[in-house]
Motif scaffolding. Structure first.
Motif, PDB file in Angstrom:
ATOM      1  N   LYS A 798       0.828  -1.208   0.000  1.00 36.74           N
ATOM      2  CA  LYS A 798       0.000   0.000   0.000  1.00 36.74           C
ATOM      3  C   LYS A 798       0.865   1.262   0.000  1.00 36.74           C
ATOM      4  O   LYS A 798       0.424   2.309  -0.476  1.00 36.74           O
ATOM      5  N   THR A 801       3.168   3.512  -3.752  1.00 34.10           N
ATOM      6  CA  THR A 801       3.022   4.747  -4.520  1.00 34.10           C
ATOM      7  C   THR A 801       2.702   5.963  -3.632  1.00 34.10           C
ATOM      8  O   THR A 801       2.461   7.041  -4.143  1.00 34.10           O
ATOM      9  N   LYS A 802       2.682   5.748  -2.303  1.00 40.59           N
ATOM     10  CA  LYS A 802       2.288   6.829  -1.398  1.00 40.59           C
ATOM     11  C   LYS A 802       3.466   7.464  -0.676  1.00 40.59           C
ATOM     12  O   LYS A 802       3.554   8.681  -0.553  1.00 40.59           O
ATOM     13  N   ASP A 803       4.364   6.631  -0.155  1.00 37.32           N
ATOM     14  CA  ASP A 803       5.428   7.181   0.699  1.00 37.32           C
ATOM     15  C   ASP A 803       6.679   6.358   0.462  1.00 37.32           C
ATOM     16  O   ASP A 803       6.869   5.291   1.063  1.00 37.32           O
TER      17      ASP A 803
END
Length: 865
Positions: A798, A801-803
């Motif tokens: 998860k 692509t966020k952090d």
């Protein structure tokens, strides 16, 4: 069971007959027998006659016309064995036989072609013969009032009915005629077929046609004389206690032909003899005259028969001189009678003698042809191996040729054709019956050829039979004449073949076996006699699974059905206070499962006891196949295989019943194995190779290999043959230790005589490589540690692509825990390929990330690749 007798039924019937005071019993059943006068059922038949005082009549069997085709109980000593005879009047009345033509001989009485012939392998012949056709009532569901049948099943009750008349006549004179006395009377008063214008055949007719009036007069005239009701056992000790002398193979003709004969009276006395029985034992003294019926048999002039209990009987010698005997079969008797003091009494005992002189003994390369008579010849072909002969077939007479099989021969091809043009429009039907081997304990049905042909002009018929080198093969032809007695001329060629692959005997069980740890079996093929065609095929068709009993119980049989009566002598000595012997029953249960979604055809059996009724070591064996609800799905017994039953997935039980009067015998049989035969859905092919490296690597396919195909083996050449295990995967339900069964056929065009049993022991199943991460992903098998690691991995995906920073930190931690985790490395690979880095180093960073993940996934670094 269906139409076959069972040991339980036979023994219970004999017990019931004795219980109801029967004097006479008829038995029209019969089966092949491995060993005569042995086994529990045979023992009870002997008791019925010698201890219980009942005369048993039994059919000779319907497996003629070749010699040595008697089965059991016709081959037992105690019963009266009856062959089947048909008179000219019966032929016209029952079969509407055409009258003979102008050039044909008058119709004669003769044995039916099917009536089984002696001698047994140990030399015994049938006792008498009787009319073998009957018109009798049949059940109403047949939609006819009566039916016409023929067979020894008709001749035996005919003779038994005649015996009833004889016993009635004797009882009207106040005479109680026992079974031994009756048998002696029937034999001494029988009329030879030749005496009434018929065809003599002692091998089918024994002493001859039963004669009621003469037999009744004989019983009245000789009853009460010393030894008249005494059985006498006559054996040849040097031939394993044979009941006659039977010289069949050519090698025996050149050996010593003097035989010691043992004569032993058999007294039916109580265990503790009464004074009357002691007097009978001590007073036995008969001066017997010995006479041979043929001049090629020499015997002493006489002997004095006494009890000789301490010596195990008395002996005399018989010498045979076969020199000068013509080719064919010769019969003689050594008769022991009272002589001039009482010549009408006839035989007290006799010894049957049969000598076969092979036709091949009279031909050679220097003298290749032999004239048998004005119409028949016998010849050796130019190759010095094969023979040709002509048969002139007439009504009622079996025509026999005896051939010494060449050493090394494995099978023979018999070619038949009409020898001359027919002057009528009829097509004669001919029965060919070839028996290649009469030795040891093999019944003729296990090795013979029997086939009927319509002999059409210009048409050659061909058949094949297995043979054994050095033994004498009989090729018997007989006209099937009941409808039309017109004769026939037949020419026959017999060719001998060998692929030099079988064991040297027809008796032993010698399958080709591929062991569980081996990939192949090896054998050789050759052409020692002539050039041969090798056209092989090999496949496995069934699975044999061996079961041991899960439990067993032993209990006494039924009081009203299963008590063997004491002997009449024991009853007399105890004033009726002697009790019988109770039969025990043992029930064994064998449990098994059927796996998979498809039905499997299953057939249970008990191989160690199968094919045995009269010579079985137990009274009987019966089995039933039951499902989980105890519903009986199939049943079977000691003879004739039951039909396979399709079974679905589930649990099943085979219940086996064994019976014996000795409990300790059953106790020692508690672990007797049961075998399941499970049909394979599709046959598994076993490739054949002539190169060892190909057979030892059967799983390889793409190396240019080719299985062995049809080829010509020239005379004298040899070929190595390697039988590879199946390259296909075995069905999942096949368990380690199961034995896959099939056959190797060396010539597909002659499968019946070139096939060999093939067995392959199923090895342990391949060990499937386990994926530890796949196993860890299994929720049912996850430990707490696995579940935490999986949750962290899901969270890492998860963050992809966020952090990026958090992703890198967690990824490093997870790599420290499980550096070779395939799911983790797959996630890192996805991150390297999907997440867009800064433009300046995008390609460089992606390549480095992919290379890093790939390197960790290599097997030498602990990965999966």
């Amino acid at each position: 069971l269906d139409s076959a007798e069972t040991g339980t039924g036979l023994i219970r019937a004999l017990i019931a007959a004795k219980k109801h005071g029967c004097d006479l019993i008829n038995l029209s059943y019969g089966e092949p027998s491995w060993q005569m006068d042995s086994g529990r059922v045979s023992e009870v038949f002997s008791k019925a006659v010698r201890d219980w005082g009942m005369a048993v009549f039994t059919s000779a069997g319907n497996d003629g016309p070749a010699l040595s085709s008697l089965g059991s109980p016709g081959s037992l000593s105690a019963p009266i064995t009856v062959g089947a005879y048909v008179s000219p009047e019966m032929s016209a009345e029952q079969y509407s036989t055409l009258p003979p033509g102008d050039d044909d001989a008058p119709l004669k009485g003769a044995s039916y072609y099917f009536s089984s012939r002696g001698p047994t392998p140990d030399g015994l012949l049938p006792d008498i013969c009787a009319p073998g056709g009957a018109i009798s009532p049949v059940p109403r569901h047949a939609l006819q009032g009566k039916a016409q049948y023929h067979g020894t099943s008709m001749s035996s009750p005919n003779a038994c009915g005649v015996a009833a008349c004889i016993l009635s006549a004797a009882k009207s004179e106040g005479i109680n005629c026992g079974p031994i006395e009756l048998k002696r009377a029937l034999a001494n008063t029988a009329t030879s077929a030749g005496a009434v214008g018929g065809v003599d055949d002692p091998f089918a007719q024994g002493a001859g046609l039963v004669s009621a009036r003469d037999c009744a007069d004989y019983v009245v005239a000789h009853h009460g004389k010393v030894g008249q009701n005494l059985a006498v056992d006559v054996t040849v000790p040097a031939r394993n206690g044979a009941r006659g002398i039977y010289v069949r193979d050519e090698a025996e003709l050149d050996g010593p032909l003097t035989f010691a004969v043992n004569v032993k009276p058999r007294f039916s006395h109580a265990n503790q003899r009464t004074s009357r029985e002691m007097d009978e034992l001590l007073s036995l003294e008969l001066d017997l005259q010995l006479r041979a019926s043929e001049d090629w048999v020499t015997c002493p002039d006489g002997m004095r028969l006494m009890s000789a209990k301490e010596r195990g009987g008395q002996t005399f010698s018989v010498r045979l001189n076969p020199e000068g005997l013509s080719p064919g079969v010769h019969h003689a008797k050594v008769r022991a009678g009272i002589g001039t003091s009482d010549p009408d009494r006839g035989e007290v005992f006799s010894l049957p003698v049969t000598v076969v002189v092979p036709h091949t003994r009279f031909v050679s390369k220097d003298k290749p042809s032999l004239k048998l008579n004005d119409h028949e010849t016998f010849g050796l072909k130019e190759n010095g191996l094969d023979v040709s002969t002509t048969y002139e077939l007439v009504q009622g007479v079996p025509n026999r040729r005896f051939l010494t099989v060449p050493r090394g021969a494995e099978y023979a091809t018999i070619k038949l054709r009409s020898a001359k043009s027919s002057t009528t429009s009829s097509t004669p039907r001919v029965l060919v019956h070839a028996v290649p081997f009469v030795r040891g304990d093999m019944p003729n049905t296990a090795c013979q050829l029997k086939k009927a042909f319509a002999m059409k002009e210009g048409v050659e018929e061909e058949c094949h039979v297995r043979v054994k080198g050095g033994s004498t093969m009989e090729v018997c032809l007989q006209l099937l004449w009941l409808a039309d007695p017109a004769g026939a001329s037949v020419s026959a060629d017999v060719e001998f073949h060998s692929l030099d692959a079988r064991g040297p005997t027809l008796v032993a069980s010698q399958p080709i076996a591929i062991a569980a740890a081996e990939e192949y079996a090896r054998l050789g093929a050759g052409a020692p006699l002539r050039s041969e065609r090798l056209n092989p095929a090999c496949a496995l068709k069934s699975v044999r699974r061996t079961l041991r009993p899960h439990d067993s119980t032993i209990k006494l049989g039924l009081a009203e059905l299963d008590v063997l009566p004491p002997s009449d002598a024991e009853v007399r000595s105890s004033n009726g206070n002697q009790s019988g012997t109770r039969i025990y029953e043992m029930r064994l249960s064998y449990k098994f499962k059927i796996e998979g979604d498809k039905e499997i055809k299953v057939r249970p059996s008990v191989p160690s006891l199968f094919d045995q009724i009269y010579d079985s070591p137990v009274d009987s064996q019966l089995w039933s196949l039951e499902d989980e609800n105890s519903q009986i799905l199939q049943y079977g017994g000691a003879i004739h295989h039951a039909d396979p039953v399709p079974l679905k997935k589930g649990e099943y039980t085979v219940a086996l019943l064994l019976r014996h009067p000795n409990r300790s015998v059953l106790e020692r049989m508690k672990d007797v194995p049961c075998e399941l035969s499970l049909a394979l859905p599709d046959a598994l092919t076993c490739n054949l190779y002539d190169e060892l490296d190909k057979a030892s690597t059967p799983s390889l396919k793409d190396d240019g290999r080719a299985p062995l195909e049809s080829m010509l083996l020239r005379k004298g050449s040899r070929k190595d043959i390697y039988v590879a295990r199946p390259a296909e995967d075995l069905p999942d339900w096949v368990a380690p230790g199961d034995v896959l069964a099939g056959s190797l056929v060396l010539d597909k065009d002659r499968e019946g005589v070139t096939s060999m049993d093939l067995l392959y022991v199923a090895p342990p199943k391949p060990v499937k490589k386990k994926d530890p991460e796949k196993d860890k992903s299994d929720p049912d098998g996850d430990s707490l540690e696995d579940a935490v690691f999986k949750a962290k991995l899901d969270h890492l995906s998860k963050l992809r692509t966020k952090d990026a920073a958090a992703y890198g930190e967690l990824a490093a931690a997870l790599e420290g825990e499980r550096p070779s985790s395939v799911p983790l490395l797959s996630e890192l690979l996805s991150f390297a390929l999907e997440v867009a880095p800064a433009e300046t180093d995008r390609d460089e960073r992606r390549a480095r990330g992919v290379e890093l993940v790939y390197d960790k996934m290599r097997s030498e670094n602990g990965g999966a690749i």
